[in-house]
Motif scaffolding. Structure first.
Motif, PDB file in Angstrom:
ATOM      1  N   GLY A  55      16.756  -3.699  -1.231  1.00 25.22           N
ATOM      2  CA  GLY A  55      17.091  -3.093  -2.514  1.00 25.22           C
ATOM      3  C   GLY A  55      16.175  -1.943  -2.876  1.00 25.22           C
ATOM      4  O   GLY A  55      15.382  -1.456  -2.074  1.00 25.22           O
ATOM      5  N   ILE A  56      16.239  -1.510  -4.135  1.00 23.20           N
ATOM      6  CA  ILE A  56      15.570  -0.291  -4.580  1.00 23.20           C
ATOM      7  C   ILE A  56      14.056  -0.372  -4.455  1.00 23.20           C
ATOM      8  O   ILE A  56      13.386   0.624  -4.212  1.00 23.20           O
ATOM      9  CB  ILE A  56      15.970   0.039  -6.038  1.00 23.20           C
ATOM     10  N   ASN A  57      13.482  -1.559  -4.627  1.00 24.41           N
ATOM     11  CA  ASN A  57      12.034  -1.712  -4.530  1.00 24.41           C
ATOM     12  C   ASN A  57      11.588  -2.168  -3.148  1.00 24.41           C
ATOM     13  O   ASN A  57      10.446  -2.562  -2.961  1.00 24.41           O
ATOM     14  CB  ASN A  57      11.541  -2.706  -5.584  1.00 24.41           C
ATOM     15  N   SER A  58      12.493  -2.142  -2.192  1.00 19.58           N
ATOM     16  CA  SER A  58      12.185  -2.574  -0.832  1.00 19.58           C
ATOM     17  C   SER A  58      12.823  -1.579   0.134  1.00 19.58           C
ATOM     18  O   SER A  58      12.537  -0.394   0.056  1.00 19.58           O
ATOM     19  CB  SER A  58      12.692  -3.998  -0.614  1.00 19.58           C
ATOM     20  N   ILE A 102       3.993   0.971   2.508  1.00 19.03           N
ATOM     21  CA  ILE A 102       4.220  -0.179   3.388  1.00 19.03           C
ATOM     22  C   ILE A 102       4.163  -1.442   2.545  1.00 19.03           C
ATOM     23  O   ILE A 102       3.303  -1.589   1.662  1.00 19.03           O
ATOM     24  CB  ILE A 102       3.178  -0.239   4.535  1.00 19.03           C
ATOM     25  N   ASN A 103       5.108  -2.327   2.816  1.00 18.55           N
ATOM     26  CA  ASN A 103       5.185  -3.607   2.115  1.00 18.55           C
ATOM     27  C   ASN A 103       5.415  -4.689   3.165  1.00 18.55           C
ATOM     28  O   ASN A 103       6.439  -4.666   3.862  1.00 18.55           O
ATOM     29  CB  ASN A 103       6.334  -3.581   1.101  1.00 18.55           C
ATOM     30  N   ALA A 105      12.506  -1.061   8.529  1.00 18.79           N
ATOM     31  CA  ALA A 105      12.089  -2.453   8.291  1.00 18.79           C
ATOM     32  C   ALA A 105      12.258  -3.269   9.559  1.00 18.79           C
ATOM     33  O   ALA A 105      13.147  -3.006  10.376  1.00 18.79           O
ATOM     34  CB  ALA A 105      12.886  -3.073   7.150  1.00 18.79           C
ATOM     35  N   TYR A 106      11.391  -4.246   9.685  1.00 14.43           N
ATOM     36  CA  TYR A 106      11.499  -5.232  10.759  1.00 14.43           C
ATOM     37  C   TYR A 106      11.258  -6.600  10.135  1.00 14.43           C
ATOM     38  O   TYR A 106      10.333  -6.783   9.344  1.00 14.43           O
ATOM     39  CB  TYR A 106      10.470  -4.977  11.854  1.00 14.43           C
ATOM     40  N   ALA A 164       0.851  -1.192   0.000  1.00 11.86           N
ATOM     41  CA  ALA A 164       0.000   0.000   0.000  1.00 11.86           C
ATOM     42  C   ALA A 164       0.878   1.231   0.000  1.00 11.86           C
ATOM     43  O   ALA A 164       1.942   1.252   0.637  1.00 11.86           O
ATOM     44  CB  ALA A 164      -0.933   0.005   1.215  1.00 11.86           C
ATOM     45  N   PHE A 165       0.440   2.251  -0.725  1.00 14.51           N
ATOM     46  CA  PHE A 165       1.148   3.531  -0.647  1.00 14.51           C
ATOM     47  C   PHE A 165       0.163   4.675  -0.848  1.00 14.51           C
ATOM     48  O   PHE A 165      -0.947   4.500  -1.381  1.00 14.51           O
ATOM     49  CB  PHE A 165       2.309   3.619  -1.645  1.00 14.51           C
TER      50      PHE A 165
END
Length: 562
Positions: free
Chosen positions: A463-466, A443-444, A504-505, A427-428
């Motif tokens: 990485g770039i997408n995370s 959020i991912n 991140a967790y 979601a963004f």
């Protein structure tokens, strides 16, 4: 002598000009102090260039008083006080506050927002709301298929000192207008299923031009088509024809990035990157094909192919097929296949249901005990997707997105079967502060629920997408949550800069790890003729280490439309 004559003429010319350009003053009073105060509260214009303007101002005031319920108000003749001052006296008389409107052939659901006092014969409203009420009813009649509907009040009479009554006369067609034909101009091969199921516009439905304009505006959310002119309607005696003016857009996209950083083990420069090709609507069906190949610094290779076929056999049901192959150096390979049916509820909402199959093979020849082993999984998938667009922003065309996917099934390994569940959330949201400043939140999250875990079934992120500042897909977890935030500033319609603040967790039950990660940096994007060029610089760390410049990552990507 001639000089004196010229001076005299100039004097009289200047004097006449001043007299002609002199403003006239208007004074309006009531028949008593209360009425005068009421008139003054309407803030009429007192200064005028000529007598005609004064007369128009008095007529305007008279109409304003009528609308407020002083329908019996009168004014005296306009009196001239002196060369520049005029006046008149208004007698407001009685003010009527309510009116009972007797109606026929008007549905009660139209009247409910207008009045709390509705009977089978009449409804009551404040007198001052007559104009707004008639406009509202006329609009609703138009939406119900009567575009030439006309309304007026007749037989107005007095009920008591504060109430009037009148009859609502409607002039409508005897038969509702229906949409008979739809003609597309400019893009003749536009997939008609999108009219029927995406916009929900089709022949045979009640004609409502306001609703049609709102729906056709959603065409600008499609990547492969846009509306270049407002819809037009041709009315004939027995039919209604709608003309839509569309054009085909460049919808194919080539996306790639190059990342580089320093290896913690060898201190040497390492490269990673990916190529992402999206082909959309090349067959004028609305279909899409996505091909992705990724190779990163951890000797991981990924290949993905996704096909979306909307509105199969001219039904509202579409098909999504996906194939994903992942190889981790010489350790294992994983092949994932999925097939989902989707239903487009409207341009913003979509639901999915399907099957997901995964098979993984251990490539290691050692016989030592390991959590890396062969397995197969079968999942039933259910998902929901929401997208909201912002049409006039070429840099950020999607304002918000929400995608939730649930998977339920079994894993088979060494003659044993184990129940598993997999949940994915993406979601963004973009909060637009003004035209130049905005905030981005994303959020991912993913969760694999199982009694036991295998190394080659864990999810990979980074990485770039995370979470930026980390190597691509370098972190293994059975549970992770990534939050990306950016402050964005648009220097122009095609250039922006932004901050990077990522959190991140994650948990890895195989290694008994629970850890927090942080990524900080900055980036920019430039919309060029070739496409959107983005560069990110980020540095990542976990909660127990300090920042090191050698751990920084630079990511460069280019998305080209063709």
């Amino acid at each position: 002598m001639i000089k004196k004559i010229i001076i005299t003429l100039l004097f009289f010319f200047v004097l006449a000009t001043k007299l002609i350009s002199q403003n006239l003053h208007l004074t309006i009073t009531g028949s008593n102090k209360v009425e005068t105060a009421k008139i003054d509260s309407l803030t009429y214009t007192s200064s005028h260039p000529n007598f005609l303007s004064i007369k128009k101002e008095i007529d305007t005031l008279q109409k304003t008083l009528y609308k407020q319920g002083y329908i019996e108000s009168e004014h005296d003749e306009i009196s001239r006080i002196n060369d520049s001052t005029f006046s008149t006296i208004f007698n407001l008389k009685n003010k009527y506050r309510l009116i009972h409107i007797y109606y026929n052939n008007i549905e009660k659901d139209i009247l409910k927002p207008l009045s709390k006092d509705i009977t089978p014969e009449y409804f009551s409203i404040e007198f001052s709301q007559i104009e707004n009420t008639l406009n509202f009813i006329n609009q609703k009649q138009t939406e119900k298929g009567y575009p030439f509907s006309q309304l007026k009040l007749s037989d107005i009479s007095i009920v008591n000192n504060s109430t009037l009554k009148g009859t609502l006369v409607t002039s409508t067609e005897l038969k509702k207008r229906q949409l008979n034909h739809i003609i597309i101009k400019g893009y003749d091969k536009f997939p008609e299923s999108y009219l029927k199921y995406y916009l929900k516009i089709k022949p045979g439905k009640t004609f409502n031009l306001t609703d049609i304009k709102e729906k056709t505006a959603q065409l600008n959310n499609l990547r492969f088509a846009s509306e270049n002119k407002s819809p037009e309607v041709l009315f004939s005696k027995d039919s209604t024809t709608l003309y839509l003016y569309l054009e085909k857009e460049k919808s194919n996209a080539f996306d790639g990035f190059l990342g580089f950083g320093t290896s913690e083990d060898t201190n040497q420069l390492q490269f990673d990157g990916y190529l992402n090709l999206n082909l959309t609507n090349n067959l004028n069906y609305g279909e899409s094909l996505r091909l992705l190949y990724k190779s990163d610094e951890n000797e991981q290779k990924t290949f993905e192919a996704n096909i979306t076929l909307p509105y199969l056999f001219k039904t509202p049901i579409g098909l999504d097929l996906a194939l994903r192959i992942f190889k981790k150096d010489s350790s294992f390979t994983t092949v994932n296949q999925s097939a989902k049916l989707h239903y487009q509820i409207n341009p913003k909402h979509k639901i999915y249901s399907g099957l997901n199959f995964t098979e993984s093979n251990n490539l290691l020849s050692t016989n030592l005990p390991t959590t890396l082993t062969d397995y197969k999984t079968n999942f039933y998938t259910f998902a929901y997707e929401f997208n909201k667009y912002q049409i006039n922003n070429s840099l950020f065309p999607i304002n918000s997105r929400f995608y939730l996917e649930t998977n339920f099934g079994n894993r088979k390994q060494n003659e044993t079967t184990e129940k598993q569940s997999l949940f994915n959330l993406e979601a963004f949201k973009i909060l637009n502060i003004n035209l130049k400043n905005s905030l981005f939140f994303k959020i991912n999250s993913s969760l694999l629920s199982s009694d036991t875990y295998l190394e080659n079934e864990l999810m990979r992120f980074g990485g770039i997408n995370s979470i930026r500042g980390f190597e691509e897909n370098s972190i293994y977890a059975n549970l992770f949550n990534v939050i990306n935030t950016e402050y964005r500033y648009q220097l122009s319609n095609g250039i922006y800069i932004h901050s990077i603040t990522d959190f991140a967790y994650y948990e890895n039950q195989i290694t008994d790890t629970k850890e927090k990660l942080y990524g900080f940096g900055f980036g920019f994007g430039i919309l060029t003729k070739a496409g959107l060029l983005k560069l990110n610089y980020a540095n990542g760390k976990n909660e127990n280490t300090s920042f090191k410049l050698s751990n920084s990552k630079i990511h460069i990507s280019l998305t080209a439309m063709f």
